[in-house]
Design an enzyme around this catalytic site. Structure first.
Site, mmCIF file in Angstrom:
data_model
loop_
_atom_site.group_PDB
_atom_site.id
_atom_site.type_symbol
_atom_site.label_atom_id
_atom_site.label_comp_id
_atom_site.label_asym_id
_atom_site.label_seq_id
_atom_site.Cartn_x
_atom_site.Cartn_y
_atom_site.Cartn_z
ATOM 1 N N ASP A 30 0.702 -1.112 -0.012
ATOM 2 C CA ASP A 30 0.234 0.027 0.058
ATOM 3 C C ASP A 30 0.942 1.327 -0.007
ATOM 4 O O ASP A 30 1.793 1.567 0.670
ATOM 5 C CB ASP A 30 -0.856 -0.074 1.011
ATOM 6 N N ILE A 31 0.450 2.146 -0.784
ATOM 7 C CA ILE A 31 1.339 3.328 -1.027
ATOM 8 C C ILE A 31 1.282 4.304 0.166
ATOM 9 O O ILE A 31 2.071 5.183 0.429
ATOM 10 C CB ILE A 31 0.742 4.194 -2.313
ATOM 11 N N ASN A 87 -12.595 -3.382 2.564
ATOM 12 C CA ASN A 87 -13.786 -2.134 2.891
ATOM 13 C C ASN A 87 -14.672 -2.117 1.833
ATOM 14 O O ASN A 87 -14.321 -2.377 0.732
ATOM 15 C CB ASN A 87 -12.758 -0.867 3.000
ATOM 16 N N VAL A 96 -11.155 2.919 -3.339
ATOM 17 C CA VAL A 96 -10.842 2.419 -4.606
ATOM 18 C C VAL A 96 -11.810 1.346 -5.045
ATOM 19 O O VAL A 96 -11.898 0.426 -4.370
ATOM 20 C CB VAL A 96 -9.380 1.814 -4.973
ATOM 21 N N HIS A 100 -10.310 -5.117 -2.894
ATOM 22 C CA HIS A 100 -8.789 -5.520 -2.727
ATOM 23 C C HIS A 100 -8.998 -6.048 -1.127
ATOM 24 O O HIS A 100 -9.652 -5.460 -0.344
ATOM 25 C CB HIS A 100 -8.172 -4.169 -2.477
ATOM 26 N N HIS A 102 -6.793 -6.039 2.274
ATOM 27 C CA HIS A 102 -5.910 -5.434 3.048
ATOM 28 C C HIS A 102 -5.226 -6.501 3.947
ATOM 29 O O HIS A 102 -5.924 -6.900 4.730
ATOM 30 C CB HIS A 102 -6.399 -4.265 3.983
HETATM 31 P P1 5GP Z 1 -9.567 1.658 0.507
HETATM 32 O O1 5GP Z 1 -9.653 2.644 1.237
HETATM 33 O O2 5GP Z 1 -10.218 1.469 -0.770
HETATM 34 O O3 5GP Z 1 -9.992 0.213 1.203
HETATM 35 O O4 5GP Z 1 -8.010 1.144 0.182
HETATM 36 C C1 5GP Z 1 -7.396 1.644 -0.900
HETATM 37 C C2 5GP Z 1 -6.338 1.639 -0.704
HETATM 38 O O5 5GP Z 1 -5.332 1.575 -1.837
HETATM 39 C C3 5GP Z 1 -5.511 2.795 0.313
HETATM 40 O O6 5GP Z 1 -4.751 2.151 1.441
HETATM 41 C C4 5GP Z 1 -4.690 3.506 -0.573
HETATM 42 O O7 5GP Z 1 -3.506 3.907 0.335
HETATM 43 C C5 5GP Z 1 -4.210 2.441 -1.668
HETATM 44 N N1 5GP Z 1 -3.705 3.174 -3.049
HETATM 45 C C6 5GP Z 1 -4.489 4.079 -3.431
HETATM 46 N N2 5GP Z 1 -3.720 4.408 -4.610
HETATM 47 C C7 5GP Z 1 -2.523 3.896 -4.541
HETATM 48 C C8 5GP Z 1 -1.491 3.541 -5.452
HETATM 49 O O8 5GP Z 1 -1.438 4.406 -6.528
HETATM 50 N N3 5GP Z 1 -0.545 2.782 -5.208
HETATM 51 C C9 5GP Z 1 -0.415 1.961 -4.188
HETATM 52 N N4 5GP Z 1 0.429 0.993 -3.909
HETATM 53 N N5 5GP Z 1 -1.551 1.866 -3.275
HETATM 54 C C10 5GP Z 1 -2.719 2.958 -3.633
#
Ligand code: 5GP
Length: 114
Positions: A30-31, A87, A96, A100, A102
């Site tokens: 994760d970024i 999530n 996103v 996915h 986590h």
């Molecule tokens: P969500 O909030 O949808 O459950 O998680 C999306 C995750 O994707 C977040 O933890 C966010 O940091 C990660 N994320 C968003 N954009 C990028 C990206 O461009 N690269 C990577 N490696 N992670 C990303």
């Protein structure tokens, strides 16, 4: 279905720290890590949210969990423990819209989450 940033990560248009890849799945760091180990496991097939999963996706979800388990062992966080999270939508904190999983670990995680 609208393309997301994860499609660009799958196509390598955007680089990521790839931890695992095969023809159907990708796992990458994760970024914005929330723990020392924070890895996202995704199917290459786009499914927007867990609400969109049906019985035909059961194998996909199961294989994502197996990949997470294998990575947790490789990262040596399996004995201490870790958390797996999907999530979903606004209240779940999904940002996103490509499912996915986590994988979080490497420190004591709080419960309940905020
Ligand atoms: P969500 O909030 O949808 O459950 O998680 C999306 C995750 O994707 C977040 O933890 C966010 O940091 C990660 N994320 C968003 N954009 C990028 C990206 O461009 N690269 C990577 N490696 N992670 C990303």
């Amino acid at each position: 279905m609208t393309e997301t940033i994860f499609d660009k990560i799958i196509s390598k248009e955007i680089s990521s720290d790839i931890i695992y890849e095969d023809d159907q799945y990708l796992a990458f760091s994760d970024i914005n890590p929330q723990a020392p180990v924070h890895i996202l496991i995704i199917p290459k097939k786009r499914i927007p949210t867990i609400n969109d999963v049906d019985k035909s996706d059961a194998k996909t979800i199961g294989e994502m969990v197996l990949i997470a388990k294998k990575i947790a062992k490789n990262k040596q966080i399996d004995k201490d423990g870790y958390r797996l999270v999907f999530n979903c939508n606004d209240h779940g904190g999904q940002s996103v819209f490509h499912i996915h999983l986590h994988l979080l670990g490497g420190r004591q995680l709080n419960w309940p989450p905020g």
